[in-house]
Every structure is written in C-alpha cells, then in structure tokens.
Design a protein around this motif. Structure first.
Motif, PDB file in Angstrom:
ATOM      1  N   GLU A  41       2.135  -1.706  -4.677  1.00 50.79           N
ATOM      2  CA  GLU A  41       2.275  -3.400  -3.945  1.00 50.79           C
ATOM      3  C   GLU A  41       2.708  -3.160  -2.346  1.00 50.79           C
ATOM      4  O   GLU A  41       2.256  -3.952  -1.818  1.00 50.79           O
ATOM      5  CB  GLU A  41       3.212  -4.091  -4.932  1.00 50.79           C
ATOM      6  N   GLU A  42       3.678  -2.361  -2.435  1.00 50.63           N
ATOM      7  CA  GLU A  42       4.040  -2.232  -0.834  1.00 50.63           C
ATOM      8  C   GLU A  42       3.065  -1.670   0.052  1.00 50.63           C
ATOM      9  O   GLU A  42       2.815  -2.143   1.144  1.00 50.63           O
ATOM     10  CB  GLU A  42       4.999  -1.162  -0.953  1.00 50.63           C
ATOM     11  N   GLY A  44      -0.214  -2.294  -0.522  1.00 50.88           N
ATOM     12  CA  GLY A  44      -1.267  -3.250  -0.561  1.00 50.88           C
ATOM     13  C   GLY A  44      -2.481  -2.617  -1.109  1.00 50.88           C
ATOM     14  O   GLY A  44      -3.749  -2.916  -0.775  1.00 50.88           O
ATOM     15  N   ALA A 204     -11.844 -11.137   5.947  1.00 53.35           N
ATOM     16  CA  ALA A 204     -10.566 -10.216   5.607  1.00 53.35           C
ATOM     17  C   ALA A 204      -9.607 -10.933   4.679  1.00 53.35           C
ATOM     18  O   ALA A 204      -9.418 -11.984   4.738  1.00 53.35           O
ATOM     19  CB  ALA A 204      -9.960  -9.944   6.953  1.00 53.35           C
ATOM     20  N   PRO A 205      -8.980 -10.183   3.797  1.00 54.51           N
ATOM     21  CA  PRO A 205      -7.979 -10.809   2.662  1.00 54.51           C
ATOM     22  C   PRO A 205      -6.846 -11.573   3.625  1.00 54.51           C
ATOM     23  O   PRO A 205      -6.633 -10.948   4.766  1.00 54.51           O
ATOM     24  CB  PRO A 205      -7.643  -9.407   2.045  1.00 54.51           C
ATOM     25  N   GLU A 206      -6.464 -12.444   2.877  1.00 54.76           N
ATOM     26  CA  GLU A 206      -5.073 -13.262   3.452  1.00 54.76           C
ATOM     27  C   GLU A 206      -4.039 -12.243   3.616  1.00 54.76           C
ATOM     28  O   GLU A 206      -3.926 -11.598   2.712  1.00 54.76           O
ATOM     29  CB  GLU A 206      -5.158 -14.555   2.315  1.00 54.76           C
ATOM     30  N   LYS A 207      -3.285 -12.508   4.409  1.00 56.90           N
ATOM     31  CA  LYS A 207      -2.010 -11.892   4.402  1.00 56.90           C
ATOM     32  C   LYS A 207      -0.917 -12.709   3.711  1.00 56.90           C
ATOM     33  O   LYS A 207      -0.483 -13.793   4.162  1.00 56.90           O
ATOM     34  CB  LYS A 207      -1.517 -11.646   5.884  1.00 56.90           C
ATOM     35  N   LYS A 208      -0.508 -12.413   2.693  1.00 52.22           N
ATOM     36  CA  LYS A 208       0.416 -13.286   1.591  1.00 52.22           C
ATOM     37  C   LYS A 208       1.900 -12.505   1.591  1.00 52.22           C
ATOM     38  O   LYS A 208       1.970 -11.353   1.922  1.00 52.22           O
ATOM     39  CB  LYS A 208      -0.322 -12.998   0.225  1.00 52.22           C
ATOM     40  N   LYS A 212       0.458  -8.204  -2.678  1.00 51.79           N
ATOM     41  CA  LYS A 212      -0.249  -7.702  -1.639  1.00 51.79           C
ATOM     42  C   LYS A 212      -1.167  -6.896  -2.222  1.00 51.79           C
ATOM     43  O   LYS A 212      -2.155  -6.333  -1.558  1.00 51.79           O
ATOM     44  CB  LYS A 212       0.622  -6.896  -0.747  1.00 51.79           C
ATOM     45  N   PRO A 215      -6.138  -8.597  -3.628  1.00 49.52           N
ATOM     46  CA  PRO A 215      -7.097  -9.140  -2.472  1.00 49.52           C
ATOM     47  C   PRO A 215      -7.414 -10.652  -2.799  1.00 49.52           C
ATOM     48  O   PRO A 215      -8.108 -11.057  -3.772  1.00 49.52           O
ATOM     49  CB  PRO A 215      -8.386  -8.382  -2.346  1.00 49.52           C
ATOM     50  N   ALA A 217      -9.484 -13.762  -0.743  1.00 50.60           N
ATOM     51  CA  ALA A 217     -10.211 -13.937   0.373  1.00 50.60           C
ATOM     52  C   ALA A 217     -11.145 -15.060   0.340  1.00 50.60           C
ATOM     53  O   ALA A 217     -11.598 -15.514  -0.402  1.00 50.60           O
ATOM     54  CB  ALA A 217     -10.944 -12.543   0.902  1.00 50.60           C
TER      55      ALA A 217
END
Length: 390
Positions: A41-42, A44, A204-208, A212, A215, A217
C-alpha cells in the motif's frame, strides 16, 4: 486480573463447505496478503497477482451460479469472506466486491447465450472487472449521466467519460452504463465492454489519501464500438440494472468496512495490552477500557446488521432498505473505530510504523463510494415515507 487475548471472529457459517472455504481464505490471507499489505500500500502497488490467485482458488465468483464457474455461496457466506479479505488488506477485499458488482448485470440480466459465453471467464478465468456508472458531473445524481451510446447497424458507439472507476485502466472488462435514449433514468442502457476495446483509454490514476494500491481513474470512450450482442438487458433498462447491482454492492462495502474496523480494533487491543504507563497496562485504565468496549460493540452490531440484510437477500426478500442501512452504519462504524484506534495508540497511532493511521485514511473512502452516506439516508427515508416522497 488480566484480560484474555482477543479471540478470532466467531463466523456464522451454515455448512461444512463454508467452513472449509474459510480455512482456505484464512490460509491465503496469512500467506499471501497480510504479510505484504503495508509495504504494498505504501508503494501504491496493485496486487494483480493476488486477484489471479483468488480467481484460481474460486474466490472471485462466490455468490454466482456454479453452472458458469461461480461458487454457489449465499451472500451470508460471501460477505464474511469479503470481511476477512478486507481485514488483511482493504484493496483486496474492496477489489473482490467491485469485481462481483461488475458481474451482477450479466449474471442477473444477460441472456443465457451471453452468460454461457462470458461468465465462465469473468467468474473463474482470471479476468478482473470494473463498474462504470459515475461521471465527472454525475456522481450521486447518477441518472443524469451523459456518456452516449448511439446505434450504428449491429453495433453501438460509446462516447464520453466515466470517473472514479475502481480498477480503471487495469480491468479486463467494464460494465458500462450509457445514455441510449432520452433524458432521465429511462434512457440508459448497460453494455459489457472489453478492456482492450479500440478507442477506450484510461487517465492517470487519481492521487488519493488512502487505498493507494487500488487504481481509481477516469475512462475515456472515444467512439468505442460495442456489438449489440454485448448489450445487457433491454434498451432503456440500464438504470434499473445499475440500482439492482448497487443494492448488493452496498452489502459488499458494509462487509469490507467491518473487516477494516475489526483490524483496527485488533491493533488497538494488541497495543493497549502491551503498552505500560504509570506502572500498568494502559488497557487497565477505565477510560481506554470503555473506548475499546464501545469499539467492539459497534463492530458486533454493525456485523449483525449486514448479515441480517444478507439473509433477506438469500431468501429472495426485499433488502434495498436494509442494504442502505448496513452500508451507512458499517462505514460510519469503520470511521469511528479507526479514529479511536489512532487515539488508543496516541502519538504512535499517527505514524506509519503502525497500521491504524492507514486504516483511518481508508475508512473515509468507504463513507463515499457506491452512494455517499447522505444518499443512503435518502434511500432509507424514501422506504420509510413511501415511493412518492422526494
């Protein structure tokens, strides 16, 4: 007198087959999912290998018909599997829930020919699905979606943009809802779109703030041609199909939320029984004991609600109101319990050295997806006040 160590969740498993299934799930969780969850997860990283393994193990099609590769399991069992997976890593539990959601339209409304052609690969052939309803300007008001589906001979041509798509860009197939007719809910049709369709692309995948490894998108449909043989249900039936899928999907979110909450409680209990201040365990201080007791009670009550809703579904009774209630209560519980878990750990809870800060960030998302909790309250109130209420 010291408290006893936390006990495993007492699962309500109706058959020996279900108990064997849980042994398999727990083995996979302990070997393949939990040990790598924090690191993955860290970083991503999307765990496609885990979903492939789950498919090979028969765990991606549990609530569907074995005739097409499913597991013939009742929702009461399937949801507890989701809870177990989500407790180890929410990206995996939620991913299985989204995949099941994406299969619902074809399994429930497709023709026998469509089901025989596509479901075996979707349920047990290593494929991964996504559900495409939301758009940049159409979230809670899903009936106002603008993606168009125009008939061209034996094909449909899809044009538009979908947003907030879990597995966007990595899924092998997409269940897509597009406007084929007039305005409102009656002009929407459902389609099964291959992930490699020409004209289909992902942003591009969202930055959440959390999740993480999963994905999320936007998907762009630039004149994507879909044969009419991949239209699901009747023309104009798409919105009813979408809502039917969401009733079941909300139970999946509820189960995932309680898995996350249980993981947070377990982490808080482990810390509170080991950490010592003023010469004794912090679990022996009344303030913390009451907090832990409340956390455990909220989890048990929420679990009972989602299981009760699942049993209604399994017996063919209406469960839409109870699904909304379960999604509402379980995700609010997850938010409260994970926040309290951070508090139990104090300063350590705010660091990435312990998992509870990640749990808290992930819990927030569950109050938003598949209908915000404000929408759930609207659904519940409409059932209480009657269909004519607005």
């Amino acid at each position: 007198m010291h408290d006893r160590a936390p006990q495993p969740v007492d699962r309500q498993l109706p058959t020996d087959e279900a108990r064997d299934l849980f042994s398999l799930v727990r083995d996979l969780v302990q070997r393949e999912i939990a040990p790598k969850a924090a690191e993955e997860e860290e970083a991503g990283r999307f765990p496609r290998d885990v979903f492939t393994l789950l498919s090979e193990s028969g765990l991606l099609g549990l609530p569907y018909d074995s005739e097409y590769g499913g597991g013939d399991q009742p929702y009461e069992v399937y949801l507890q599997v989701l809870e177990e997976l989500a407790a180890a890593r929410l990206t995996v539990g939620l991913g299985v829930s989204v995949h099941s959601l994406s299969c619902h339209a074809l399994a429930g409304y497709g023709s026998k020919q469509q089901q025989a052609e596509h479901l075996p690969a979707m349920l047990g052939g290593g494929l991964l699905g996504a559900y495409c309803l939301s758009e940049p300007a159409s979230g809670s008001d899903a009936a106002s979606l603008r993606t168009k589906a125009v008939r061209d001979g034996e094909d449909w041509v899809l044009t538009g943009t979908k947003a907030w798509i879990t597995h966007g860009g990595v899924a092998d197939f997409y269940t897509v809802f597009a406007r084929s007719g007039g305005e409102g809910r009656h002009g929407i049709t459902a389609f099964l779109v291959p992930g490699d369709a020409e004209g289909l692309s992902a942003a591009a995948p969202e930055k959440k703030m959390g999740m993480k490894g999963s994905p999320t998108a936007q998907l762009h449909f630039d004149g994507v041609r879909v044969p009419d043989s991949r239209r699901i249900g009747e023309e104009g039936q798409g919105f009813a199909i979408a809502l039917s899928a969401l009733d079941s999907g909300r139970l999946g979110i509820a189960a995932c939320a309680i898995g996350l909450a249980q993981a947070a409680l377990d982490a808080a209990l482990a810390y509170a029984t080991e950490r010592r201040q003023f010469g004794r365990r912090i679990a022996d201080f009344q303030g913390l004991r009451f907090m832990l007791a409340d956390m455990a009670t909220q989890i048990e009550a929420s679990r009972a609600l989602y299981l009760a809703a699942a049993r209604l579904r399994d017996t063919g009774k209406p469960f839409s109101k109870q699904a909304a209630m379960a999604k509402l209560l379980c995700t609010d519980t997850a938010m409260k319990v994970t926040t309290d878990a951070v508090q139990v750990l104090g300063g350590y809870g705010y660091t990435a050295d312990f998992p509870v800060e990640r749990y808290m960030r992930e819990a927030k998302m569950l109050q938003i997806v598949e209908g915000t909790n404000q929408i759930q309250r609207m659904v519940i109130a409409r059932h209480l006040a009657g269909p004519e209420s607005r």
